[in-house]
Design a protein around this motif. Structure first.
Motif, short mmCIF file in Angstrom:
data_model
loop_
_atom_site.label_atom_id
_atom_site.label_comp_id
_atom_site.label_asym_id
_atom_site.label_seq_id
_atom_site.Cartn_x
_atom_site.Cartn_y
_atom_site.Cartn_z
N ARG A 1 36.44 50.51 21.68
CA ARG A 1 35.16 51.17 21.58
C ARG A 1 35.03 51.22 20.17
NH1 ARG A 1 35.76 53.22 26.78
NH2 ARG A 1 33.91 53.24 28.31
N ARG A 2 35.90 51.83 19.47
CA ARG A 2 35.85 51.99 18.15
C ARG A 2 36.03 50.65 17.41
NH1 ARG A 2 38.97 55.93 14.40
NH2 ARG A 2 37.56 55.09 13.06
N LEU A 3 36.31 49.73 18.00
CA LEU A 3 36.58 48.44 17.21
C LEU A 3 35.28 47.62 17.63
CD1 LEU A 3 38.53 46.35 15.92
CD2 LEU A 3 39.22 45.48 18.41
N GLY A 4 34.41 48.04 18.35
CA GLY A 4 33.17 47.29 18.92
C GLY A 4 33.19 46.54 19.94
N CYS A 5 34.14 46.53 20.98
CA CYS A 5 34.28 45.66 22.12
C CYS A 5 33.23 45.89 22.98
CB CYS A 5 35.74 45.82 22.51
SG CYS A 5 37.08 45.39 21.47
N SER A 6 32.26 44.81 23.18
CA SER A 6 31.14 45.19 23.99
C SER A 6 31.57 44.59 25.65
CB SER A 6 30.00 44.10 23.66
OG SER A 6 30.23 42.68 23.33
N MET A 7 32.33 45.61 26.16
CA MET A 7 32.77 45.22 27.56
C MET A 7 31.79 45.81 28.58
SD MET A 7 36.73 46.04 26.42
CE MET A 7 38.05 44.81 26.07
N ASP A 8 32.18 45.30 29.59
CA ASP A 8 31.30 45.59 30.87
C ASP A 8 32.09 46.85 31.46
OD1 ASP A 8 29.33 45.88 32.89
OD2 ASP A 8 30.76 44.49 34.24
N TRP A 9 31.91 48.04 30.73
CA TRP A 9 32.65 49.27 31.00
C TRP A 9 32.19 49.85 32.40
CZ3 TRP A 9 36.46 50.01 28.47
CH2 TRP A 9 36.89 49.79 27.07
N ALA A 10 30.62 49.33 32.78
CA ALA A 10 30.33 50.07 34.06
C ALA A 10 31.16 49.62 35.19
CB ALA A 10 28.74 49.46 34.33
N ASN A 11 31.82 48.65 34.96
CA ASN A 11 32.57 47.95 36.06
C ASN A 11 34.01 48.01 35.74
OD1 ASN A 11 30.60 47.39 38.34
ND2 ASN A 11 29.64 46.30 36.44
N GLU A 12 34.34 48.92 35.12
CA GLU A 12 36.06 48.84 34.52
C GLU A 12 36.95 48.93 35.82
OE1 GLU A 12 38.89 51.78 31.84
OE2 GLU A 12 36.52 52.22 32.03
N ARG A 13 38.09 48.06 35.42
CA ARG A 13 39.05 47.81 36.61
C ARG A 13 40.35 48.49 36.21
NH1 ARG A 13 37.46 44.76 40.91
NH2 ARG A 13 38.99 46.33 42.02
N PHE A 14 41.14 48.82 37.09
CA PHE A 14 42.64 49.44 36.94
C PHE A 14 43.40 48.52 37.94
CE2 PHE A 14 45.59 52.83 37.63
CZ PHE A 14 46.26 52.72 36.42
N THR A 15 44.54 48.17 37.45
CA THR A 15 45.24 47.42 38.49
C THR A 15 45.74 48.34 39.80
OG1 THR A 15 47.29 47.74 37.00
CG2 THR A 15 45.97 45.77 37.00
N MET A 16 45.42 49.56 39.69
CA MET A 16 45.81 50.33 40.82
C MET A 16 44.87 51.14 41.66
SD MET A 16 49.41 50.56 41.40
CE MET A 16 49.77 52.34 42.02
N ASP A 17 43.66 50.42 41.16
CA ASP A 17 42.36 51.09 41.76
C ASP A 17 42.39 50.35 43.35
OD1 ASP A 17 41.01 48.61 41.76
OD2 ASP A 17 40.13 48.92 40.40
N GLU A 18 41.70 50.96 44.24
CA GLU A 18 41.63 50.85 45.48
C GLU A 18 41.58 49.32 45.87
OE1 GLU A 18 39.60 51.96 49.76
OE2 GLU A 18 39.20 53.20 48.12
N GLY A 19 40.25 48.77 45.46
CA GLY A 19 40.07 47.21 45.47
C GLY A 19 40.96 46.18 45.02
N PHE A 20 41.55 46.68 43.64
CA PHE A 20 42.52 45.73 43.26
C PHE A 20 43.77 45.57 44.01
CE2 PHE A 20 45.15 43.53 40.19
CZ PHE A 20 44.21 42.51 39.75
N GLY B 1 40.79 39.01 41.16
CA GLY B 1 40.78 40.38 41.80
C GLY B 1 39.94 41.28 41.18
N THR B 2 39.49 41.10 39.95
CA THR B 2 38.52 42.08 39.23
C THR B 2 37.36 41.62 39.80
OG1 THR B 2 38.43 40.34 37.28
CG2 THR B 2 40.08 42.47 37.15
N LEU B 3 36.85 40.49 40.37
CA LEU B 3 35.81 40.26 40.82
C LEU B 3 35.19 40.29 42.02
CD1 LEU B 3 35.33 36.69 38.65
CD2 LEU B 3 34.53 39.07 37.99
N GLY B 4 36.18 41.20 42.65
CA GLY B 4 35.92 41.63 44.16
C GLY B 4 36.84 40.89 45.13
N TRP B 5 37.61 39.83 45.03
CA TRP B 5 38.49 39.00 45.80
C TRP B 5 39.40 40.13 46.63
CZ3 TRP B 5 43.68 38.09 47.03
CH2 TRP B 5 43.83 37.12 47.98
N PRO B 6 39.75 40.32 47.86
CA PRO B 6 39.35 39.16 48.75
C PRO B 6 38.27 39.10 49.36
CG PRO B 6 40.79 40.85 49.53
CD PRO B 6 40.65 41.24 48.45
N GLU B 7 37.08 40.21 48.88
CA GLU B 7 35.90 40.06 49.48
C GLU B 7 35.08 38.89 48.77
OE1 GLU B 7 34.90 41.94 51.94
OE2 GLU B 7 36.89 43.13 52.06
#
Length: 953
Positions: A131-150, A547-553
């Motif tokens: 964020r300090r660097l100014g990265c305009s990422m979609d933080w509202a949908n932040e993912r983690f490789t160990m989250d339930e969906g992923f 995987g970050t876009l909801g797959w396998p759904e």
């Protein structure tokens, strides 16, 4: 409109604007009908901190996503972090160690709970820094490789690959880290030069066999004497005449007494040492391949180490008891001493200063030694059962996609490297002996080895997988997405024995404990257990684009944003991440994961060396942001990113771009003080004055240049285009040319051009541009979601030509005055000769500007008076500046001639050095490069001085 402060202070605006953008959801505005544009960030380790490589990688991505957002696209920058198996487990274990605790004091579940606690408290450092660097990422949908969906996606991919025969369990050599007691990837191995030795030993030939020269032994050499406890062959080259007659004969290992064959293999180099190589297939990658070619099965290869790299008994029981339990390096010393005592050590003989022979046990050698990059211990090639992916099969589709152009690699020079690796790809080991990570969805039970009628069923229990190298029969394994499915499969397998109740255990160790309990009845119960290992971190991150876009759904987001449009990545993870994303994406989505792959270089120290903590040349990007602002660092990264080249860190350049931001700020203050406000139109306003028609044309040309550069992913070209337009055309010339002449037309054009500058510069310098966007007028929206300029305005070539001519003339006059030491305040008459009619008309229109900017006292046409004068040729006309009485012409000629001679002498000296092949070939590359730079500089200086001298006549 708010009055601008006198000075530009980055720190005061950066956090404020970033919080505003994020709070209002402007990183992902609602644009359901817009063309989608999608990129994913290489997920940084959750344990990480922003380093200079992150700064480059994420700056380039942010430039792209802000640019496409300004162009009206549904721009999605997927953001997330990687669970970083080894790194995270290490961090948490260190915390426990500080409290005099260790991981094994806890159950697996309790330890993993502690890891999640750590993530909640400390795992967000890297995202705050992005964020300090100014990265305009979609933080509202932040993912983690160990989250339930992923995690659901990861497990499904593992199970599906297994079903398709593309994932299997096999016994092979791996990079084993004895500290973590786990296999690690090649990326986690750091090769260092260490001081080691080359020992030579005699191995006696068996059964009275002798070599052609009568010798009863073969000399072998090794850098790792301890591994001879697990030797299984001696290899010689098939064409080596010294050993041709003994190929296939037996040879003896002196300590173990083990008999094994002399095998023919081209791995043995007749020119290296004795030409004979001892083969330990269970502890050397080359030896493993030699063993396979010699017909050895992996299950039969001998292992002499446990998971801690301590000596254990081999399957044939030949290791003497005195070695059991020894650390590998202690075993090395003990083996050398025993071989020496037995008379089988061949000493290394050298001569001292007096010419006397001196014998030593070994020949000193510099050894390329593999270390774990996190543990810092020497990596051991270790034969063990692991899960593997059939990478060779999966690699075919991505290779074809690159050949067909479905995936474009930029720069194209990386294609050859890509194909070379993919065509020679090895099975991918995806299992790790850790607790933190995606646990492998496999369950085991004892294998049935006898079901003959009338005989009691027999089972084979393999040892604990950690020591599975001794197993002759693998356990029976099933792979399933859930435990219920796995138990159903196991029940089906054991149904042939009649009903037996399955006792579910959490690990193989627990299953062995249950099995050995007094009274445990195999006739009624069977222990089964979950695989204790987790998946390699790269396995999960390979699914990132889908995987970050909801797959396998099958979600709308997945359908809309897969394939991604672009991946920006460092070339150093081309194989570990990029290639594997291509494999998994094409296998499970049937399409490429991204249409274009951009590979950037590394950020190196100013002298070109790779940055490392040990060298003390690491640069902290957060420190640069504190000092110069995020905008300056971002612009430096973009301007220095030239395709195919590494970026050399240069703090002075970063400071220069901070000065560039200040110049923009001061230009805004000048415009504001002259009544210039924000433009109300996206299109260029009407203009009659040449200077206004010129700046409109230059603006359009800059938009076109940036659009072309961005389409080609030439970040340096795009940055340099906007930089030179802002600094040279707008700030230096347009503002100078319009000073004192700010009518309504000029105010409208200046306001419009400055707005276009803010929009074009925004992807590179988002903070200062957003601040100025709001301070220079009332706006309908934030700059981050404004409209990109249209490069459609009619270009007035006549106006461009006229103002370019004026700039060249004024520049030439200023250069001549400086070179000839004309006092800055002196106004000079100018006589014009040979001017065409078009030039005379230009002089009529631009006379006032020329007088002000060139400090011209009068302008006349004709012949100059007698005496010294400077002559300037612009196009067809000559402009003469009489200098009698203004400077001492004779003294100036003397000064210039002396300076010219000195410059020519230095130029010729450097030229002579560069023409000397000995210097060019033997000197350090940086010394040669410096000499070339100095030669070019002195050559240009000599040309300038000669031109100045010629002007005086």
């Amino acid at each position: 409109m708010t009055e601008l402060p006198k000075t530009f202070d980055p720190a005061s605006i950066e956090s404020r604007w970033y919080a505003h953008w994020e709070e209002k959801g402007l990183f992902r505005p609602e644009r359901p009908d817009a063309t989608p544009f999608t990129i994913v960030n290489p997920p940084p380790n959750v344990t990480g901190s922003l380093h200079i490589g992150h700064a480059l990688d994420n700056t380039l991505q942010d430039i792209i996503i802000r640019y496409e957002r300004l162009r009206g696209k549904d721009a999605l920058w997927v953001v997330g972090t990687d669970h970083a198996g080894i790194a995270t487990q290490m961090v948490v274990e260190r915390q426990l160690n500080a409290q005099q605790q260790k991981r094994t004091d806890f159950t697996r579940e309790d330890f993993i709970a502690k890891v999640w606690e750590w993530k909640a408290e400390s795992g967000g450092a890297i995202t705050r820094q992005l964020r300090r660097l100014g990265c305009s990422m979609d933080w509202a949908n932040e993912r983690f490789t160990m989250d339930e969906g992923f995690s659901k996606a990861v497990i499904k991919v593992f199970v599906e690959l297994h079903k398709r025969g593309l994932l299997y369990r096999d016994k092979r050599l791996v990079n084993w880290d004895p500290h973590f007691r786990s296999a690690i990837s090649d990326l986690e191995v750091e090769t260092k030069e260490t001081q080691g030795g080359f020992w030579r030993f005699r191995y006696p030939l068996a059964d009275g066999v002798r070599l052609a020269d009568g010798s009863d032994h073969i000399v072998v050499a090794t850098t790792r004497p301890e591994t001879m406890l697990a030797d299984m062959a001696v290899a010689v080259h098939p064409d080596d005449p010294r050993y041709r007659d003994v190929i296939g004969k037996d040879i003896l290992q002196p300590i173990t007494g083990r008999r094994f064959k002399i095998v023919a293999d081209e791995h043995a180099d007749p020119e290296l040492g004795s030409g004979a190589v001892k083969i330990t297939p269970g502890h050397d990658f080359n030896d493993f391949e030699v063993g396979k070619r010699a017909g050895m099965k992996a299950g039969d290869m001998l292992n002499m180490f446990d998971a801690d790299a301590k000596v254990v008994q081999t399957a044939d029981g030949k290791v003497p008891d005195t070695y059991l339990g020894m650390d590998r390096f202690d075993a090395r010393k003990a083996v050398v001493e025993e071989m020496k005592a037995l008379g089988f050590l061949v000493p290394h003989v050298t001569k001292d200063k007096e010419g006397e022979e001196v014998a030593a046990d070994f020949e000193p050698r510099t050894i390329q030694t593999p270390y774990g990059d996190r543990s810092g211990v020497v990596i051991e090639p270790w034969l063990t059962d692991q899960w593997y992916v059939d990478a060779e099969t999966l690699a075919q589709a991505p290779m074809q996609a690159v050949r067909d152009g479905a995936i474009e690699i930029v720069p194209r020079s990386w294609e050859k490297t890509f194909f070379n690796w993919m065509e020679n790809i090895q099975p991918w080991c995806v299992s790790r002996q850790l607790w933190w990570g995606h646990r492998i969805p496999a369950w085991f039970g004892p294998r049935i080895i006898s079901t003959l009628e009338g005989l009691k069923p027999a089972f084979s229990f393999a040892n604990d997988p950690e020591f599975a190298t001794k197993s002759s029969e693998p356990d029976y394994a099933v792979v399933a997405e859930t435990e219920a499915d796995a138990l159903a499969q196991l029940a089906d397998y054991y149904a042939q024995l009649g009903h037996r109740e399955l006792v579910v255990c959490d690990s193989s160790s627990e299953a062995m404990t249950v099995l050995l309990q007094p009274g445990f009845n195999l006739d009624t119960h069977l222990p089964v257990w979950r695989d204790n290992d987790v998946l390699d971190t790269w396995f999960s991150s390979a699914l990132w684009p889908f995987g970050t876009l909801g797959w396998p759904e099958q979600s709308e987001t997945l359908e809309r944003h897969y394939p991604n449009d672009l991946l920006i990545s460092g070339f150093d993870i081309l194989f570990f991440w990029d290639a594997r994303m291509a494999m998994q994406g094409m296998e499970f989505m049937g399409q490429v994961p991204w249409r274009k792959l951009y590979l950037h270089g590394l950020v190196r120290a100013a002298d070109g060396q790779k940055m490392s903590k040990s060298k003390g040349n690491v640069v902290d990007p957060l420190g640069l942001i504190d000092k110069f602002g995020a905008d300056a660092l971002r612009f430096f990264m973009a301007a220095m990113e030239s395709q195919g080249r590494d970026v050399k860190m240069d703090e002075k350049r970063v400071e220069g771009y901070r000065n560039f931001a200040t110049k923009l700020w001061n230009a805004a203050r000048f415009l504001q003080s002259n009544g210039v406000t924000a433009s109300t139109a996206h299109e260029a306003p009407p203009a009659a004055l040449p200077v206004n028609r010129w700046i409109i044309a230059e603006t359009v040309a800059t938009v076109q240049a940036i659009d072309t550069a961005m389409a080609e992913l030439r970040f340096d070209a795009a940055a340099n285009a906007i930089y030179h337009f802002v600094w040279d055309q707008f700030c230096d010339w347009y503002i100078e040319l319009t000073k004192g002449a700010m009518d309504d037309e000029t105010r409208a054009v200046a306001g419009w051009a400055f707005d276009q500058i803010l929009v074009m510069l925004h992807p590179f310098m988002p903070f200062i541009t957003e601040e100025l966007w709001h301070l220079t007028g009332d706006r309908a929206s934030e700059l981050i979601v404004a409209r990109w300029p249209q490069a459609l305005a009619a270009v007035d070539t006549d106006a461009q030509g006229e103002i370019d001519w004026l700039i060249r003339l004024v520049s030439a006059m200023r250069t001549a005055r400086t070179e000839l030491n004309v006092p800055p305040g002196a106004k000079l008459p100018v006589i014009v000769r040979d001017a065409a009619e078009a030039t005379q008309r230009r002089l009529d229109r631009q006379g006032a500007a020329l007088a002000r900017l060139g400090r011209v006292e009068s302008l006349t046409f004709g012949e100059p008076p007698a005496g010294g004068a400077a002559q300037i040729v612009v196009d067809e006309a000559t402009f003469i500046l009489p200098l009698e009485g203004v400077i001492d012409i004779a003294a100036e000629k003397t000064r210039l001639a002396k300076a010219l001679a000195a410059a020519e002498k230095e130029r010729d000296g450097l030229g002579g050095r560069l023409s000397n092949p000995s210097f060019v070939e033997k000197a350090k590359p940086e010394a040669v490069a410096k000499a070339r730079e100095d030669h070019a500089e002195k050559s240009a200086e000599a040309e300038r001085l000669k031109a100045a001298l010629d002007r005086l006549g």
